[in-house]
Design a protein around this motif. Structure first.
Motif: not given
Length: 57
Positions: A5-9, A26-30, A32-41
C-alpha cells in the motif's frame, strides 16, 4: 502479500501555496517495470487540474 500500500502526493501544489492532494493505491513489490518511486498523473481538486503525483516513502 505481493502488493504494498503506497501514498501518492501531488508535486505541484506546495510551490503554489495550496494543499497537496493524496491518493492511496497499491503496487506490486516484485515488478521489474517500476523499480523506483511510482509516478502517476492524477486530479488535484485544489488546483482544478491533473498534476503529477509521486510516491511517498
Amino acid at each position: 502479500m505481493p502488493r504494498d500500500i503506497i501514498i501518492l502526493e501531488c508535486t505541484e501544489a506546495r510551490p503554489e501555496g495550496k494543499s497537496p492532494s493524496r491518493y492511496v493505491t497499491t503496487r506490486n513489490k516484485k515488478s521489474l517495470l517500476t523499480p523506483g518511486r511510482l509516478e502517476k498523473v492524477k486530479f488535484n481538486p485544489a488546483l482544478q487540474r491533473r498534476t503529477l503525483h509521486r510516491e511517498l516513502r
